[in-house]
Motif scaffolding. Structure first.
Motif, PDB file in Angstrom:
ATOM      1  N   ASP A 197       0.836  -1.211   0.000  1.00  0.00           N
ATOM      2  CA  ASP A 197       0.000   0.000   0.000  1.00  0.00           C
ATOM      3  C   ASP A 197       0.867   1.256   0.000  1.00  0.00           C
ATOM      4  OD1 ASP A 197      -2.293  -1.495  -0.017  1.00  0.00           O
ATOM      5  OD2 ASP A 197      -2.771  -1.202   2.107  1.00  0.00           O
ATOM      6  N   HIS A 198       1.944   1.227   0.782  1.00  0.00           N
ATOM      7  CA  HIS A 198       2.810   2.405   0.889  1.00  0.00           C
ATOM      8  C   HIS A 198       3.527   2.670  -0.432  1.00  0.00           C
ATOM      9  CE1 HIS A 198       4.940   5.502   3.034  1.00  0.00           C
ATOM     10  NE2 HIS A 198       6.114   4.984   2.719  1.00  0.00           N
ATOM     11  N   ILE A 199       3.935   1.610  -1.122  1.00  0.00           N
ATOM     12  CA  ILE A 199       4.587   1.787  -2.425  1.00  0.00           C
ATOM     13  C   ILE A 199       3.600   2.364  -3.431  1.00  0.00           C
ATOM     14  CG2 ILE A 199       5.637   0.560  -4.381  1.00  0.00           C
ATOM     15  CD1 ILE A 199       6.968  -1.278  -2.299  1.00  0.00           C
ATOM     16  N   ARG A 200       2.339   1.912  -3.387  1.00  0.00           N
ATOM     17  CA  ARG A 200       1.318   2.482  -4.281  1.00  0.00           C
ATOM     18  C   ARG A 200       1.149   3.983  -4.026  1.00  0.00           C
ATOM     19  NH1 ARG A 200      -1.529  -2.450  -2.971  1.00  0.00           N
ATOM     20  NH2 ARG A 200      -1.608  -3.847  -4.787  1.00  0.00           N
ATOM     21  N   GLU A 201       1.181   4.368  -2.750  1.00  0.00           N
ATOM     22  CA  GLU A 201       1.067   5.786  -2.401  1.00  0.00           C
ATOM     23  C   GLU A 201       2.248   6.576  -2.975  1.00  0.00           C
ATOM     24  OE1 GLU A 201       0.873   5.946   1.829  1.00  0.00           O
ATOM     25  OE2 GLU A 201      -1.038   4.860   1.946  1.00  0.00           O
ATOM     26  N   ARG A 202       3.438   5.992  -2.918  1.00  0.00           N
ATOM     27  CA  ARG A 202       4.615   6.680  -3.426  1.00  0.00           C
ATOM     28  C   ARG A 202       4.564   6.794  -4.955  1.00  0.00           C
ATOM     29  NH1 ARG A 202       9.585   7.768  -0.880  1.00  0.00           N
ATOM     30  NH2 ARG A 202       8.345   7.510   1.007  1.00  0.00           N
ATOM     31  N   ILE A 203       4.031   5.781  -5.626  1.00  0.00           N
ATOM     32  CA  ILE A 203       3.864   5.853  -7.086  1.00  0.00           C
ATOM     33  C   ILE A 203       2.963   7.032  -7.437  1.00  0.00           C
ATOM     34  CG2 ILE A 203       2.936   4.687  -9.128  1.00  0.00           C
ATOM     35  CD1 ILE A 203       3.623   2.012  -7.760  1.00  0.00           C
ATOM     36  N   ALA A 204       1.851   7.123  -6.723  1.00  0.00           N
ATOM     37  CA  ALA A 204       0.881   8.199  -6.991  1.00  0.00           C
ATOM     38  C   ALA A 204       1.480   9.576  -6.734  1.00  0.00           C
ATOM     39  CB  ALA A 204      -0.356   7.996  -6.133  1.00  0.00           C
ATOM     40  N   GLN A 205       2.420   9.653  -5.790  1.00  0.00           N
ATOM     41  CA  GLN A 205       3.049  10.931  -5.443  1.00  0.00           C
ATOM     42  C   GLN A 205       3.843  11.499  -6.615  1.00  0.00           C
ATOM     43  OE1 GLN A 205       5.506  10.678  -1.898  1.00  0.00           O
ATOM     44  NE2 GLN A 205       6.726  12.461  -2.507  1.00  0.00           N
ATOM     45  N   PHE A 206       4.305  10.627  -7.505  1.00  0.00           N
ATOM     46  CA  PHE A 206       5.170  11.063  -8.600  1.00  0.00           C
ATOM     47  C   PHE A 206       4.500  10.914  -9.962  1.00  0.00           C
ATOM     48  CE2 PHE A 206       8.354  10.281  -5.292  1.00  0.00           C
ATOM     49  CZ  PHE A 206       9.097  11.446  -5.380  1.00  0.00           C
ATOM     50  N   GLY A 207       3.250  11.226 -10.048  1.00  0.00           N
ATOM     51  CA  GLY A 207       2.598  11.247 -11.352  1.00  0.00           C
ATOM     52  C   GLY A 207       2.529   9.897 -12.016  1.00  0.00           C
ATOM     53  N   ASP A 208       2.430   8.858 -11.204  1.00  0.00           N
ATOM     54  CA  ASP A 208       2.168   7.522 -11.725  1.00  0.00           C
ATOM     55  C   ASP A 208       3.366   6.835 -12.382  1.00  0.00           C
ATOM     56  OD1 ASP A 208      -0.220   6.483 -10.966  1.00  0.00           O
ATOM     57  OD2 ASP A 208      -0.993   6.263 -12.990  1.00  0.00           O
ATOM     58  N   LYS A 209       4.599   7.208 -12.001  1.00  0.00           N
ATOM     59  CA  LYS A 209       5.782   6.502 -12.493  1.00  0.00           C
ATOM     60  C   LYS A 209       6.857   6.557 -11.416  1.00  0.00           C
ATOM     61  CE  LYS A 209       8.109   4.596 -16.040  1.00  0.00           C
ATOM     62  NZ  LYS A 209       7.612   3.511 -16.915  1.00  0.00           N
ATOM     63  N   LEU A 210       7.296   5.401 -10.958  1.00  0.00           N
ATOM     64  CA  LEU A 210       8.267   5.368  -9.872  1.00  0.00           C
ATOM     65  C   LEU A 210       9.372   4.368 -10.182  1.00  0.00           C
ATOM     66  CD1 LEU A 210       8.945   6.294  -6.904  1.00  0.00           C
ATOM     67  CD2 LEU A 210       7.800   4.197  -6.159  1.00  0.00           C
ATOM     68  N   TYR A 211      10.621   4.834 -10.038  1.00  0.00           N
ATOM     69  CA  TYR A 211      11.780   3.954 -10.097  1.00  0.00           C
ATOM     70  C   TYR A 211      12.166   3.615  -8.660  1.00  0.00           C
ATOM     71  CZ  TYR A 211      12.261   4.768 -15.060  1.00  0.00           C
ATOM     72  OH  TYR A 211      12.022   4.805 -16.423  1.00  0.00           O
ATOM     73  N   LEU A 212      12.092   2.322  -8.334  1.00  0.00           N
ATOM     74  CA  LEU A 212      12.321   1.864  -6.965  1.00  0.00           C
ATOM     75  C   LEU A 212      13.629   1.089  -6.899  1.00  0.00           C
ATOM     76  CD1 LEU A 212      11.180   1.614  -4.062  1.00  0.00           C
ATOM     77  CD2 LEU A 212      10.084  -0.522  -4.792  1.00  0.00           C
ATOM     78  N   GLU A 213      14.630   1.688  -6.264  1.00  0.00           N
ATOM     79  CA  GLU A 213      15.901   0.994  -6.048  1.00  0.00           C
ATOM     80  C   GLU A 213      15.692  -0.061  -4.968  1.00  0.00           C
ATOM     81  OE1 GLU A 213      20.382   1.718  -4.261  1.00  0.00           O
ATOM     82  OE2 GLU A 213      19.123   3.457  -4.697  1.00  0.00           O
ATOM     83  N   PHE A 214      15.905  -1.302  -5.327  1.00  0.00           N
ATOM     84  CA  PHE A 214      15.549  -2.417  -4.452  1.00  0.00           C
ATOM     85  C   PHE A 214      16.816  -3.043  -3.892  1.00  0.00           C
ATOM     86  CE2 PHE A 214      13.291  -6.142  -3.052  1.00  0.00           C
ATOM     87  CZ  PHE A 214      11.976  -5.739  -2.963  1.00  0.00           C
ATOM     88  N   GLY A 215      17.084  -2.791  -2.613  1.00  0.00           N
ATOM     89  CA  GLY A 215      18.283  -3.315  -1.977  1.00  0.00           C
ATOM     90  C   GLY A 215      18.030  -4.642  -1.295  1.00  0.00           C
ATOM     91  N   GLY A 216      19.107  -5.355  -1.012  1.00  0.00           N
ATOM     92  CA  GLY A 216      18.992  -6.633  -0.322  1.00  0.00           C
ATOM     93  C   GLY A 216      18.490  -7.739  -1.234  1.00  0.00           C
ATOM     94  N   LYS A 217      18.142  -8.847  -0.618  1.00  0.00           N
ATOM     95  CA  LYS A 217      17.754 -10.035  -1.365  1.00  0.00           C
ATOM     96  C   LYS A 217      16.235 -10.096  -1.537  1.00  0.00           C
ATOM     97  CE  LYS A 217      21.685 -12.718   0.327  1.00  0.00           C
ATOM     98  NZ  LYS A 217      22.105 -13.838   1.174  1.00  0.00           N
ATOM     99  N   LEU A 218      15.820 -10.332  -2.771  1.00  0.00           N
ATOM    100  CA  LEU A 218      14.396 -10.508  -3.039  1.00  0.00           C
ATOM    101  C   LEU A 218      13.964 -11.919  -2.666  1.00  0.00           C
ATOM    102  CD1 LEU A 218      11.797  -9.339  -4.165  1.00  0.00           C
ATOM    103  CD2 LEU A 218      12.551  -9.963  -6.453  1.00  0.00           C
ATOM    104  N   PHE A 219      14.850 -12.895  -2.922  1.00  0.00           N
ATOM    105  CA  PHE A 219      14.587 -14.280  -2.556  1.00  0.00           C
ATOM    106  C   PHE A 219      15.438 -14.653  -1.339  1.00  0.00           C
ATOM    107  CE2 PHE A 219      12.385 -15.112  -6.437  1.00  0.00           C
ATOM    108  CZ  PHE A 219      13.072 -14.422  -7.432  1.00  0.00           C
ATOM    109  N   ASP A 220      14.937 -15.571  -0.562  1.00  0.00           N
ATOM    110  CA  ASP A 220      15.743 -16.183   0.496  1.00  0.00           C
ATOM    111  C   ASP A 220      16.420 -15.155   1.397  1.00  0.00           C
ATOM    112  OD1 ASP A 220      15.050 -18.560  -0.736  1.00  0.00           O
ATOM    113  OD2 ASP A 220      16.872 -18.639  -1.941  1.00  0.00           O
ATOM    114  N   ASP A 221      15.653 -14.198   1.904  1.00  0.00           N
ATOM    115  CA  ASP A 221      16.207 -13.188   2.813  1.00  0.00           C
ATOM    116  C   ASP A 221      16.231 -13.772   4.217  1.00  0.00           C
ATOM    117  OD1 ASP A 221      17.060 -10.991   4.178  1.00  0.00           O
ATOM    118  OD2 ASP A 221      15.667  -9.592   3.255  1.00  0.00           O
ATOM    119  N   TYR A 222      17.223 -14.630   4.457  1.00  0.00           N
ATOM    120  CA  TYR A 222      17.273 -15.338   5.732  1.00  0.00           C
ATOM    121  C   TYR A 222      17.743 -14.442   6.873  1.00  0.00           C
ATOM    122  CZ  TYR A 222      16.437 -19.509   2.982  1.00  0.00           C
ATOM    123  OH  TYR A 222      15.878 -20.436   2.145  1.00  0.00           O
ATOM    124  N   HIS A 223      18.518 -13.404   6.557  1.00  0.00           N
ATOM    125  CA  HIS A 223      18.905 -12.480   7.631  1.00  0.00           C
ATOM    126  C   HIS A 223      17.659 -11.832   8.228  1.00  0.00           C
ATOM    127  CE1 HIS A 223      21.190  -9.472   9.900  1.00  0.00           C
ATOM    128  NE2 HIS A 223      20.310  -8.603   9.456  1.00  0.00           N
TER     129      HIS A 223
END
Length: 488
Positions: A16-42
């Motif tokens: 929901d929060h990411i959707r809000e951030r997309i809307a904040q920027f005129g419906d286009k957002l580049y999201l720098e995604f840090g860390g592991k998307l899979f298997d985030d065991y930490h």
């Protein structure tokens, strides 16, 4: 392990929060995604209740609006940089990530090769990706990056880069590892979008440090322990404090680069949409903790494990003394010693009494059950510890032999006479193979074998060096193990 994190709440509030951030920027957002998307065991270790694939599930909530761009540095490809947790080079990992994202149902639109300067290995990766119908773009090193913002935000800077064609509202920029150029890729795209009259925004998604938790919270200190080799330091965000008179936690690299980023935003937009590096983040994990005590204890165990891991690396001369010093400082900050880890104390006491290498395992059964083992003629303490644990979980008396001694001899002969091993004792996986063979005719052995999944989440310690073979077996079983490498 006692749970303390609401994963369902996290999936909803984060998406929901990411959707809000997309809307904040005129419906286009580049999201720098840090860390592991899979298997985030930490994350799953320090936030008990967090599922290792939570970030993937969160993105699946947004998959109709999202596409993925993978960034990888040409220098890392050329230098054959290895992703240590998987033991594969970055170019292979890019191909793996494309396949994994696609299997999960996510749309991978392209790969961008950053810092490209004609490297042959980068061109080879491009051909492989194009054969898989993945678009590939080149971005180039910019002289003066990141401080010379006038040059960077110009045709001689970002203007030289390929424009990455995207079609979705959310563009997730991810990478095989740090230093791949995710942030520069996002900023380059903002420049190109602005030239085309498209209003687009940038945000950053990093799970740690958790900005809404105190600086000294064990979860945030566990992040410092996990990144001790990078010398990352958590800090109070001075820009956030100045702008809002509110305390927020960030880390040194984002704080150091923020004035430059703010200047870049001003060059592109005219004004900066963010007043602090914390503003740029979209992480909501801190608001999904419901049992702080459980989370603190889990994070403390992670810090202790990281200390032992760095100690091992230091003894093997695989890291600097500074890394180990950082871990020692974190223990001191929390008033911890090596024996604050209960299985360490139990294993060392067992060794003092038996005069041989020993092991101890604290089962994740809610009762703090401690299992002990000692070196013997057939098994090392690591194999014996697993056997003793599954016997206890199955309610089998410790004196009952599940594997006949005669069954060990052919395996020992194979190791010593044919494989050149000087140690006849069985590794953990070899013992489990012998047990599985016994299970065909011995119901008690079969009963013990069925307990293996219950070892996941257990805490273990060995008072001697642990072979890579045994370490891999423990990791496969989900046992969180530490050991003392100076004893061989």
């Amino acid at each position: 392990m006692k749970q303390g994190f609401d994963n369902e709440k996290y999936l909803k509030t984060q998406s929901d929060h990411i959707r809000e951030r997309i809307a904040q920027f005129g419906d286009k957002l580049y999201l720098e995604f840090g860390g592991k998307l899979f298997d985030d065991y930490h994350a799953s270790r320090v936030l008990p209740g967090f599922q290792p694939d939570s970030k993937l599930q969160m993105l699946l909530e947004l998959k109709e609006d999202a596409e993925i761009v993978i960034a990888v540095s040409a220098n890392d490809i050329e230098g054959n940089k290895i992703r240590e947790d998987l033991g594969i080079p970055y170019d292979e990992d890019v191909l793996r990530l494309v396949e994994e994202y696609q299997k999960a149902g996510l749309y991978v639109s392209s790969v961008v090769i950053t810092r490209y300067a004609g490297q042959k290995s980068a061109q080879k990766l491009r051909r492989k990706l194009q054969h898989r119908n993945i678009k590939v773009y080149y971005h180039y090193a910019i002289e003066g990056y990141p401080t010379d913002t006038k040059k960077i935000i110009s045709e001689e800077g970002f203007g030289k880069n390929d424009y990455i064609e995207t079609t979705k509202r959310l563009v997730v920029v991810t990478a095989p590892g740090p230093g791949s150029g995710k942030m520069a890729t996002c900023l380059s795209q903002l420049y190109h979008e602005h030239k085309r009259g498209i209003k687009a925004g940038y945000a950053k998604f990093e799970t740690f440090p958790i900005w809404s938790l105190p600086l000294s919270h064990p979860v945030n200190l566990a992040y410092e322990a996990a990144t001790a080799d990078l010398n990352d330091k958590n800090m109070i965000d001075p820009f956030h404090l100045d702008a809002y008179n509110k305390v927020a936690v960030n880390y040194n690299r984002d704080i150091e680069i923020f004035p430059v980023l703010r200047k870049m935003f001003e060059e592109i937009y005219g004004t900066s949409p963010y007043q602090s590096p914390t503003d740029m983040g979209v992480n909501r994990a801190g608001f999904c903790i419901y049992d702080d005590e459980a989370v603190r204890e889990a994070a403390i165990q992670e810090i202790l494990r990281r200390y032992f891991a760095s100690r091992t690396r230091a003894i093997q001369e695989l890291c600097s003394k500074d890394e180990l010093h950082t871990q020692e400082m974190l223990l001191g900050q929390l008033g911890l010693t090596e024996e604050s880890r209960a299985c360490v104390k139990a294993a060392r006491e067992r060794e003092a009494s038996r005069k041989v290498y020993c092991g101890a395992m604290e089962l994740d059964d809610g009762n703090d059950t401690m299992i002990l083992s000692a070196n013997n003629n057939f098994m090392g303490p690591s194999a014996g510890l697993v056997m003793n644990a599954i016997k206890a979980l199955a309610g089998i008396d410790d004196k009952v032999q599940l594997i006949e001694p005669e069954a060990f001899k052919p395996i020992q002969m194979l190791k010593t006479d044919f494989m050149g091993s000087v140690n006849p004792r069985l590794h953990t996986y070899e013992t489990l193979i012998a047990l599985s063979m016994s299970a065909k005719s011995n119901p008690e052995a079969a009963k013990a074998l069925a307990q293996l999944p219950k070892l996941k989440g257990s805490q273990a310690h060995l008072t001697c060096a642990l072979s890579e073979t045994d370490l891999n077996t423990y990791n496969s079983l989900g046992i969180q193990v530490t050991y003392e490498p100076e004893k061989v």
